[in-house]
Design a protein around this motif. Structure first.
Motif, short mmCIF file in Angstrom:
data_model
loop_
_atom_site.label_atom_id
_atom_site.label_comp_id
_atom_site.label_asym_id
_atom_site.label_seq_id
_atom_site.Cartn_x
_atom_site.Cartn_y
_atom_site.Cartn_z
N ARG A 173 0.81 -1.19 -0.22
CA ARG A 173 0.06 -0.05 -0.33
C ARG A 173 0.91 1.17 -0.19
O ARG A 173 0.39 1.93 -0.54
CB ARG A 173 -0.82 -0.07 1.33
N ARG A 174 2.50 1.41 0.28
CA ARG A 174 2.46 1.83 0.67
C ARG A 174 3.56 2.54 -0.29
O ARG A 174 4.25 3.59 -0.60
CB ARG A 174 3.46 2.22 2.00
N PHE A 175 3.92 0.74 -0.47
CA PHE A 175 5.28 0.68 -1.68
C PHE A 175 5.36 0.29 -2.77
O PHE A 175 5.36 -1.06 -2.68
CB PHE A 175 6.96 0.16 -0.68
N PRO A 176 4.14 0.58 -3.60
CA PRO A 176 3.64 0.14 -4.97
C PRO A 176 4.44 -0.46 -5.93
O PRO A 176 3.92 -2.23 -6.20
CB PRO A 176 2.73 0.65 -5.70
N TRP A 177 5.54 -0.61 -5.28
CA TRP A 177 6.23 -1.19 -6.50
C TRP A 177 7.27 -3.08 -6.51
O TRP A 177 7.81 -2.99 -6.81
CB TRP A 177 7.53 -0.08 -6.76
N LEU A 178 7.13 -2.82 -4.62
CA LEU A 178 6.82 -4.43 -4.02
C LEU A 178 6.48 -5.27 -5.39
O LEU A 178 7.22 -6.42 -4.82
CB LEU A 178 7.43 -3.88 -2.36
N GLU A 179 4.97 -4.69 -5.45
CA GLU A 179 5.04 -5.94 -6.58
C GLU A 179 5.32 -6.66 -7.05
O GLU A 179 5.48 -8.12 -7.69
CB GLU A 179 3.42 -5.55 -7.11
N SER A 180 6.68 -6.52 -8.00
CA SER A 180 7.47 -6.47 -9.18
C SER A 180 8.69 -7.54 -7.89
O SER A 180 9.60 -7.72 -9.36
CB SER A 180 8.41 -5.90 -9.46
N ALA A 181 8.82 -7.60 -7.20
CA ALA A 181 9.80 -7.89 -6.22
C ALA A 181 9.71 -10.11 -5.98
O ALA A 181 8.20 -9.93 -5.71
CB ALA A 181 10.51 -7.61 -4.69
N SER A 182 11.05 -10.36 -6.31
CA SER A 182 10.57 -11.47 -5.72
C SER A 182 11.08 -11.82 -4.27
O SER A 182 11.07 -11.27 -3.09
CB SER A 182 11.47 -12.32 -6.83
N LEU A 183 10.74 -12.65 -3.69
CA LEU A 183 10.94 -13.23 -2.25
C LEU A 183 11.97 -14.55 -1.80
O LEU A 183 11.62 -15.56 -2.83
CB LEU A 183 9.45 -13.86 -1.21
N ASP A 184 13.14 -14.09 -1.28
CA ASP A 184 13.91 -15.44 -1.27
C ASP A 184 13.77 -15.66 0.66
O ASP A 184 13.94 -15.03 1.21
CB ASP A 184 15.53 -15.06 -1.25
N ARG A 185 13.12 -16.80 0.20
CA ARG A 185 13.09 -18.16 1.74
C ARG A 185 13.87 -17.99 1.64
O ARG A 185 14.16 -17.57 3.12
CB ARG A 185 11.11 -18.48 1.44
N ARG A 186 14.64 -18.67 1.46
CA ARG A 186 15.56 -19.02 2.04
C ARG A 186 16.83 -18.21 3.15
O ARG A 186 17.23 -18.58 4.25
CB ARG A 186 16.75 -19.65 1.64
N ALA A 187 17.04 -17.39 2.43
CA ALA A 187 17.40 -15.78 2.75
C ALA A 187 16.84 -14.72 4.30
O ALA A 187 17.36 -13.98 4.43
CB ALA A 187 18.14 -14.76 2.32
N SER A 188 15.63 -15.29 4.10
CA SER A 188 14.54 -14.53 5.87
C SER A 188 15.11 -15.50 7.00
O SER A 188 15.28 -16.46 6.75
CB SER A 188 12.92 -14.88 4.81
N TRP A 189 14.66 -14.77 7.71
CA TRP A 189 15.42 -15.09 9.14
C TRP A 189 13.95 -14.88 10.19
O TRP A 189 13.07 -13.92 10.21
CB TRP A 189 16.65 -14.94 9.46
N TRP A 190 14.24 -14.96 11.41
CA TRP A 190 13.85 -15.06 12.49
C TRP A 190 14.89 -14.24 14.27
O TRP A 190 15.53 -15.47 13.47
CB TRP A 190 12.25 -16.09 12.71
N GLY A 191 13.88 -13.93 14.89
CA GLY A 191 14.77 -14.11 16.30
C GLY A 191 13.67 -13.68 16.53
O GLY A 191 12.61 -12.82 16.76
N TYR A 192 15.10 -13.39 18.06
CA TYR A 192 13.40 -12.77 19.42
C TYR A 192 13.77 -11.14 19.57
O TYR A 192 15.30 -10.72 20.20
CB TYR A 192 13.56 -13.89 20.79
N TYR A 193 12.72 -10.58 20.23
CA TYR A 193 12.70 -9.07 21.11
C TYR A 193 12.83 -9.51 21.91
O TYR A 193 12.14 -10.43 22.72
CB TYR A 193 11.64 -8.57 20.55
N GLU A 194 13.38 -9.10 23.19
CA GLU A 194 13.53 -8.68 24.62
C GLU A 194 12.43 -7.78 25.17
O GLU A 194 13.00 -6.62 24.96
CB GLU A 194 15.06 -9.00 25.55
N VAL A 195 11.31 -8.30 24.91
CA VAL A 195 10.10 -7.51 25.47
C VAL A 195 9.98 -6.32 26.72
O VAL A 195 9.63 -7.48 27.70
CB VAL A 195 9.38 -7.26 24.84
N THR A 196 9.78 -5.27 27.46
CA THR A 196 9.32 -4.60 28.56
C THR A 196 7.81 -4.75 28.27
O THR A 196 7.03 -4.18 27.75
CB THR A 196 10.60 -4.41 29.47
#
Length: 352
Positions: A259-282
């Protein structure tokens, strides 16, 4: 956005090498665009130190904040404070901000940009500190789980998977695990884990390298990483010890992002290069730093709620000064544990 498989696990404390926990999973942004003096000064001192360290990989890529109309007047107050403290924040109209990234301006009251904000190499700077510490005689005990913590006379005694350790001072810098570490000693430290996703695109041909861009209205952020972009958006309901990539969060993230960056529609996603981690939240989204009230020899440096890497260098100096009885070079009163006993007046800041 087209998709192409998954990666990775997030090891807890005791993993095999420094920066293999939350630090290494960070997007490693650093910014001085905060709304409180304490956080601004922590960022300034840390960024200055990172800039002096070739190993830190500090990059002056800048931070561009897109601020909703309803928040714009209050945000300008934070800019005034930043300027008073020496932060070179620029105030931009949405049209002027298009020079940094093309976006749909609907609902954006204005933007701010600081060229000395940017990013670091979290692994590189951590290993630099480890090397310096070892040269000064520090010993790192890795792959070692703490099983019990108790105070005996003038020392803390830790039972670990590799034997017993004792010391007069104990620093709880356990990230998302800080609450559980405190509980071992019978202490209530209000830090809990919150899982965050970082999605990575395939190579893109963009007209310019993008700074860290944060849309405060939707919570979407993105920045260049080589020829790719990394992007994300916090799922505030994703708390607790959940592991692995939450691919169901990809669609709502992309929906807001495009919605904010319509040009992203043409981008591909690299699932193997994506990752996750933890925030430490108060509870208030701010760190807990300094001596634990009423508890001899216990210090905290935890609960950074996404600001850990950007404040790490300054916090290390603050905690070292606190440990030897010196006055910290930055006033950390708003971040001390005692604030949780107050019913009002807690510090709030820009959550990016």
């Amino acid at each position: 956005m087209a998709a192409c498989a998954a990666r990775s696990e997030c090891p807890g404390p005791g993993a095999g090498s420094p920066a293999s926990g939350s630090t290494g999973k960070s997007a490693a942004g650093v910014r001085a665009q905060f709304a409180t003096e304490t956080n601004i000064r922590l960022s300034q001192a840390s960024i200055e130190e990172y800039a002096s360290m070739p190993e830190s990989g500090y990059s002056r890529g800048g931070y561009l904040l897109m601020v909703p109309e309803a928040q714009w007047t209050t945000h300008l107050d934070s800019v005034t404070l930043q300027h008073r403290l020496g932060v070179c924040t620029e105030v931009l109209t949405p049209a002027e901000a298009q020079d940094h990234v093309v976006f749909e301006p609907a609902g954006v009251g204005g933007c701010t940009y600081c060229p000395t904000d940017g990013s670091v190499d979290a692994h590189g700077l951590t290993m630099s500190y480890v090397t310096q510490a070892r040269e000064e005689g520090a010993r790192f005990v890795l792959d070692t789980a703490v099983q019990r913590i108790r105070r005996e006379g003038e020392v803390w005694q830790l039972t670990t998977s590799q034997g017993n350790v004792e010391a007069p001072l104990l620093l709880n810098a356990s990230g998302a695990w800080a609450g559980e570490v405190g509980a071992m000693a019978g202490l209530h430290i209000p830090v809990h884990p919150a899982r965050r996703m970082v999605f990575t695109t395939g190579p893109l041909k963009l007209p310019r390298r993008l700074p860290m861009v944060f849309d405060l209205g939707s919570g979407v952020w993105l920045r260049s990483e080589g020829e790719r972009l990394i992007l994300g958006r916090a799922d505030v309901s994703d708390t607790g010890w959940r592991e692995g990539m939450n691919w169901s969060w990809l669609e709502p993230t992309l929906d807001m992002a495009m919605r904010r960056f319509p040009w992203l529609e043409s981008a591909s996603l690299d699932r193997r290069a994506s990752w996750w981690g933890y925030y430490e939240v108060t509870p208030d989204g701010q760190a807990i730093i300094g001596r634990m009230p009423g508890v001899d020899g216990w210090l905290n440096a935890c609960g950074f709620s996404g600001h850990g890497v950007m404040h790490a260098a300054a916090v290390a100096r603050v905690v070292a000064q606190e440990a030897v009885g010196e006055t910290p070079f930055i006033d950390i009163a708003p971040l001390r544990y005692e604030r949780f006993a107050q019913t009002r007046g807690r510090m709030t800041d820009i959550q990016v």
